[in-house]
Design a protein around this motif. Structure first.
Motif, PDB file in Angstrom:
ATOM      1  N   THR A   1      29.655 -56.515  10.514  1.00  0.00           N
ATOM      2  CA  THR A   1      29.951 -55.361  11.380  1.00  0.00           C
ATOM      3  C   THR A   1      29.686 -54.018  10.697  1.00  0.00           C
ATOM      4  O   THR A   1      29.887 -52.972  11.303  1.00  0.00           O
ATOM      5  CB  THR A   1      31.425 -55.393  11.842  1.00  0.00           C
ATOM      6  OG1 THR A   1      32.291 -55.444  10.689  1.00  0.00           O
ATOM      7  CG2 THR A   1      31.676 -56.592  12.736  1.00  0.00           C
ATOM      8  N   GLU A   2      29.247 -54.043   9.447  1.00  0.00           N
ATOM      9  CA  GLU A   2      28.995 -52.798   8.710  1.00  0.00           C
ATOM     10  C   GLU A   2      27.932 -51.964   9.434  1.00  0.00           C
ATOM     11  O   GLU A   2      26.842 -52.446   9.730  1.00  0.00           O
ATOM     12  CB  GLU A   2      28.517 -53.125   7.293  1.00  0.00           C
ATOM     13  CG  GLU A   2      28.574 -51.959   6.330  1.00  0.00           C
ATOM     14  CD  GLU A   2      27.377 -51.030   6.448  1.00  0.00           C
ATOM     15  OE1 GLU A   2      27.563 -49.809   6.262  1.00  0.00           O
ATOM     16  OE2 GLU A   2      26.276 -51.534   6.723  1.00  0.00           O
ATOM     17  N   GLY A   3      28.287 -50.718   9.744  1.00  0.00           N
ATOM     18  CA  GLY A   3      27.348 -49.799  10.370  1.00  0.00           C
ATOM     19  C   GLY A   3      27.272 -49.885  11.881  1.00  0.00           C
ATOM     20  O   GLY A   3      26.707 -49.004  12.529  1.00  0.00           O
ATOM     21  N   ASP A   4      27.819 -50.950  12.484  1.00  0.00           N
ATOM     22  CA  ASP A   4      27.720 -51.122  13.934  1.00  0.00           C
ATOM     23  C   ASP A   4      29.082 -51.038  14.628  1.00  0.00           C
ATOM     24  O   ASP A   4      29.218 -50.386  15.654  1.00  0.00           O
ATOM     25  CB  ASP A   4      27.063 -52.472  14.259  1.00  0.00           C
ATOM     26  CG  ASP A   4      25.614 -52.527  13.795  1.00  0.00           C
ATOM     27  OD1 ASP A   4      24.884 -51.541  14.001  1.00  0.00           O
ATOM     28  OD2 ASP A   4      25.228 -53.556  13.213  1.00  0.00           O
ATOM     29  N   PHE A   5      30.049 -51.722  14.090  1.00  0.00           N
ATOM     30  CA  PHE A   5      31.384 -51.737  14.689  1.00  0.00           C
ATOM     31  C   PHE A   5      32.364 -51.246  13.618  1.00  0.00           C
ATOM     32  O   PHE A   5      33.051 -52.042  12.979  1.00  0.00           O
ATOM     33  CB  PHE A   5      31.745 -53.146  15.157  1.00  0.00           C
ATOM     34  CG  PHE A   5      30.783 -53.705  16.171  1.00  0.00           C
ATOM     35  CD1 PHE A   5      30.931 -53.420  17.523  1.00  0.00           C
ATOM     36  CD2 PHE A   5      29.721 -54.491  15.766  1.00  0.00           C
ATOM     37  CE1 PHE A   5      30.041 -53.930  18.458  1.00  0.00           C
ATOM     38  CE2 PHE A   5      28.820 -55.018  16.688  1.00  0.00           C
ATOM     39  CZ  PHE A   5      28.975 -54.728  18.041  1.00  0.00           C
ATOM     40  N   GLU A   6      32.398 -49.945  13.427  1.00  0.00           N
ATOM     41  CA  GLU A   6      33.131 -49.370  12.307  1.00  0.00           C
ATOM     42  C   GLU A   6      34.620 -49.669  12.329  1.00  0.00           C
ATOM     43  O   GLU A   6      35.221 -49.947  11.286  1.00  0.00           O
ATOM     44  CB  GLU A   6      32.905 -47.852  12.262  1.00  0.00           C
ATOM     45  CG  GLU A   6      31.500 -47.469  11.827  1.00  0.00           C
ATOM     46  CD  GLU A   6      31.380 -45.983  11.546  1.00  0.00           C
ATOM     47  OE1 GLU A   6      32.317 -45.233  11.889  1.00  0.00           O
ATOM     48  OE2 GLU A   6      30.352 -45.576  10.983  1.00  0.00           O
TER      49      GLU A   6
ATOM     50  N   HIS B   1      35.123 -53.128  11.198  1.00  0.00           N
ATOM     51  CA  HIS B   1      34.771 -53.151   9.773  1.00  0.00           C
ATOM     52  C   HIS B   1      35.918 -52.600   8.917  1.00  0.00           C
ATOM     53  O   HIS B   1      36.288 -53.189   7.895  1.00  0.00           O
ATOM     54  CB  HIS B   1      33.506 -52.332   9.549  1.00  0.00           C
ATOM     55  CG  HIS B   1      32.998 -52.363   8.138  1.00  0.00           C
ATOM     56  ND1 HIS B   1      32.322 -53.454   7.622  1.00  0.00           N
ATOM     57  CD2 HIS B   1      33.070 -51.452   7.130  1.00  0.00           C
ATOM     58  CE1 HIS B   1      31.993 -53.207   6.374  1.00  0.00           C
ATOM     59  NE2 HIS B   1      32.435 -51.999   6.044  1.00  0.00           N
TER      60      HIS B   1
END
Length: 204
Positions: free
Chosen positions: A34-39, A42
């Motif tokens: 989820t890094e960078g997309d679903f903060e 994350h």
């Protein structure tokens, strides 16, 4: 411990160690994906990993025998000796973590802790998270972001090495280590059990 014919069923991993292990695997996987997309997801996975690390450090001191660091953290010489013995296929069998597995536990905890720290330091530069308002917030954002990524990828590399070690050890000693981490018990042959008892690897 119970005995069935020529085998012994030995209780090794307590419920809290097993919950910790599989929760950590899940949280890290979700955090990495989820890094960078679903903060938000994350971030919370990172907080969850941090809490698990703190628990494991405490449990490594006050937990049952096979959970304690004193049971599996050894010196460098013993780790090197064990790794060399793997090449000959004659590595000593351990009820709990072997020396290589023990150092891997330490390495994973350390790398995960650094990953979480740099992740919190990164959001602290935007005045977010538990480290906001501390000296950490003044760190260079680009540098912290790079260090966070390096540690996350380093953790992933250690995970793959760990999995390879699990496969090798399972084949060498003819035991299912993955199942053991699910059930908490190992099924050990009678000959191995006698050797371990003599060497002080007592059973629970």
């Amino acid at each position: 411990m119970s005995t069935h014919d020529s085998q012994q069923v030995v209780k090794v991993w307590d419920p809290l160690v097993r919950v910790f292990h599989w929760s950590l695997a899940l949280f890290f996987t979700v955090a990495y994906l989820t890094e960078g997309d679903f903060e938000t997801v994350h971030f919370y996975m990172g907080y969850g990993i941090s809490a698990l690390i703190l628990f494991r450090l405490l449990w490594g001191i006050i937990g049952p025998k096979y959970a304690r660091f004193t049971n599996f953290v050894t010196g460098k010489e013993k780790v090197v000796s064990y790794l060399k013995s793997l090449l000959t296929g004659k590595a000593e069998h351990y009820v709990g973590h072997n020396p290589a597995g023990g150092i891997m536990v330490v390495a994973l905890l350390l790398m995960l802790a650094l990953t979480c720290f740099f992740g919190m330091a990164l959001i602290a530069t935007d005045n977010i998270g538990p480290l906001a308002g501390t000296f950490v917030a003044s760190f260079n954002e680009d540098l912290v972001k790079e260090l966070h990524g390096i540690c996350a990828n380093g953790t992933l590399a250690l995970v793959f090495i760990h999995l390879a070690g699990v496969v090798v050890s399972s084949l060498l000693h003819r035991e299912n280590l993955i199942r053991a981490m699910v059930t908490g018990v190992k099924v050990i042959g009678a000959k191995k059990s006698k050797v371990e008892t003599v060497k002080g690897e007592s059973h629970v």
